[in-house]
Design an enzyme around this catalytic site. Structure first.
Site, PDB file in Angstrom:
ATOM      1  N   ASN A  10     -54.094  -7.665  31.559  1.00 46.29           N
ATOM      2  CA  ASN A  10     -54.005  -8.058  32.967  1.00 46.29           C
ATOM      3  C   ASN A  10     -54.339  -9.526  33.148  1.00 46.29           C
ATOM      4  O   ASN A  10     -54.963 -10.156  32.279  1.00 46.29           O
ATOM      5  CB  ASN A  10     -55.003  -7.258  33.828  1.00 46.29           C
ATOM      6  N   LYS A  39     -58.615  -3.937  30.203  1.00 42.70           N
ATOM      7  CA  LYS A  39     -59.567  -3.333  29.276  1.00 42.70           C
ATOM      8  C   LYS A  39     -59.137  -3.479  27.816  1.00 42.70           C
ATOM      9  O   LYS A  39     -59.951  -3.771  26.938  1.00 42.70           O
ATOM     10  CB  LYS A  39     -59.783  -1.856  29.618  1.00 42.70           C
ATOM     11  N   GLY A  40     -57.870  -3.241  27.538  1.00 50.80           N
ATOM     12  CA  GLY A  40     -57.407  -3.358  26.155  1.00 50.80           C
ATOM     13  C   GLY A  40     -57.567  -4.759  25.618  1.00 50.80           C
ATOM     14  O   GLY A  40     -58.101  -4.979  24.526  1.00 50.80           O
ATOM     15  N   ALA A  41     -57.098  -5.739  26.399  1.00 50.53           N
ATOM     16  CA  ALA A  41     -57.187  -7.133  25.975  1.00 50.53           C
ATOM     17  C   ALA A  41     -58.642  -7.574  25.848  1.00 50.53           C
ATOM     18  O   ALA A  41     -59.023  -8.271  24.891  1.00 50.53           O
ATOM     19  CB  ALA A  41     -56.443  -8.026  26.967  1.00 50.53           C
ATOM     20  N   ASN A  42     -59.476  -7.178  26.813  1.00 50.09           N
ATOM     21  CA  ASN A  42     -60.892  -7.548  26.753  1.00 50.09           C
ATOM     22  C   ASN A  42     -61.554  -7.001  25.495  1.00 50.09           C
ATOM     23  O   ASN A  42     -62.308  -7.707  24.804  1.00 50.09           O
ATOM     24  CB  ASN A  42     -61.635  -7.003  27.966  1.00 50.09           C
ATOM     25  N   GLY A 198     -75.468   0.771  32.678  1.00 51.95           N
ATOM     26  CA  GLY A 198     -75.653  -0.545  33.282  1.00 51.95           C
ATOM     27  C   GLY A 198     -76.893  -1.241  32.752  1.00 51.95           C
ATOM     28  O   GLY A 198     -77.152  -1.267  31.544  1.00 51.95           O
ATOM     29  N   ALA A 199     -77.679  -1.779  33.663  1.00 48.71           N
ATOM     30  CA  ALA A 199     -78.864  -2.537  33.271  1.00 48.71           C
ATOM     31  C   ALA A 199     -79.934  -1.665  32.614  1.00 48.71           C
ATOM     32  O   ALA A 199     -80.869  -2.183  31.992  1.00 48.71           O
ATOM     33  CB  ALA A 199     -79.458  -3.240  34.494  1.00 48.71           C
ATOM     34  N   ASP A 229     -66.561  -3.797  28.592  1.00 49.81           N
ATOM     35  CA  ASP A 229     -65.613  -3.997  27.495  1.00 49.81           C
ATOM     36  C   ASP A 229     -66.268  -4.715  26.324  1.00 49.81           C
ATOM     37  O   ASP A 229     -65.968  -4.426  25.162  1.00 49.81           O
ATOM     38  CB  ASP A 229     -64.393  -4.770  27.988  1.00 49.81           C
ATOM     39  N   SER A 268     -66.245 -14.512  29.481  1.00 41.41           N
ATOM     40  CA  SER A 268     -67.664 -14.177  29.329  1.00 41.41           C
ATOM     41  C   SER A 268     -67.989 -13.520  27.999  1.00 41.41           C
ATOM     42  O   SER A 268     -69.170 -13.372  27.650  1.00 41.41           O
ATOM     43  CB  SER A 268     -68.091 -13.229  30.459  1.00 41.41           C
TER      44      SER A 268
END
Length: 282
Positions: A10, A39-42, A198-199, A229, A268
């Site tokens: 994306n 998601k795949g690319a990440n 999460g955290a 990801d 990131s």
């Protein structure tokens, strides 16, 4: 290690706003940026930056967004020979709103991602495989069925999948909402199941029994987009590297934490040195 990722590609349009809108509310004062995502690319780029050799199978549109969506993966050496161009459907787009705490809301227009069919896949997928659920489920199921090595299935976004996929996966990764969607079905196979929190960190189960857990290092969150990801790429690389479950979870939590300190999904994603540096400080 040579990892194949079958997944989405994306271009993310990210609006950083003073707050996230409630239903029917308009929030002003945002700043807009665009980053490669999906998601795949990440997950492909995450695993590549953490030391794996990665090949991505996916689809983009014949448009100006495709080059931007693929740029960072090209820069870091992800093998994109399996990415095809669709002449009819546009490159997938994610519309993301982020608040100052790093929380986000995401709407995805799949575009060419929904044109990835089982015919685009090789007859046999050698080596480790990572899949998610942003492609047609039939394509994901076909990829898992053709894999002969380690399979990581990130069941996100949550959607019905076959019991054969759940039993075949060596590693299933879900967040708490997705875990609730699947319930006990997650634990019917013999593979490991990781539930991210999460955290608060993550837990690993095998046949319904918790075998390991870890918490991320303390960080100041900027944008949680891509952190999950980063975790998927990292937990896969860590386990394939031979790390024990608790160590692998700790490594993956740190990778997600680093990602949350920076804006955007792919920009990131951390290198292995960055993850190890954060762990050394913890």
């Amino acid at each position: 290690m040579n990892i194949t990722v079958v997944g989405s590609i994306n271009l993310d349009f990210v609006a950083s706003a003073p707050s996230l809108p409630a239903p029917g509310e308009t929030v002003t004062g945002a700043t807009l940026m665009r980053h490669p995502g999906g998601k795949g690319a990440n997950q492909a780029l995450a695993a590549e930056k953490l030391g794996a050799e990665v090949a991505l199978i996916g689809r983009v549109g014949d448009d100006g967004m495709a080059g931007v969506a693929l740029a960072l993966m090209e820069d870091f050496g992800v093998d994109l020979a399996g990415v095809e161009v669709d002449i009819a459907a546009p490159t997938g787009v994610a519309l993301i709103a982020v608040d100052p705490s790093g929380e986000n809301q995401i709407v995805v227009a799949a575009g060419a991602n929904h044109m990835v069919t089982p015919e685009q896949l090789p007859a046999r997928i050698e080596g480790p495989l990572i899949v998610q659920l942003e492609l047609p489920i039939a394509t994901v199921e076909a990829a898992v069925g053709r894999a002969v090595g380690f399979v990581c299935a990130n069941l996100a976004p949550a959607a019905p999948v076959s019991e054969a996929l759940l039993r075949r996966a060596d590693l299933i990764v879900v967040n708490e909402v997705e875990a609730e969607f699947y319930g006990d079905l997650l634990h019917h196979g013999g593979g490991r199941v990781v539930i991210t929190q999460g955290a608060r960190g993550a837990e690993m189960y095998q046949r319904g029994v918790k075998i390991a857990w870890a918490s991320p290092p303390k960080i100041t969150a900027v944008d949680a987009t891509g952190a999950g990801d980063a975790f998927v790429g990292a937990i896969t690389v860590a386990l394939l590297d031979g790390m024990e479950p608790a160590e692998a979870l700790k490594f993956a939590c740190a990778a997600g934490a680093v990602a949350a300190t920076r804006a955007g999904a792919q920009p990131s994603l951390p290198t292995r040195d960055e993850v190890e540096a954060l762990l050394a400080k913890a």
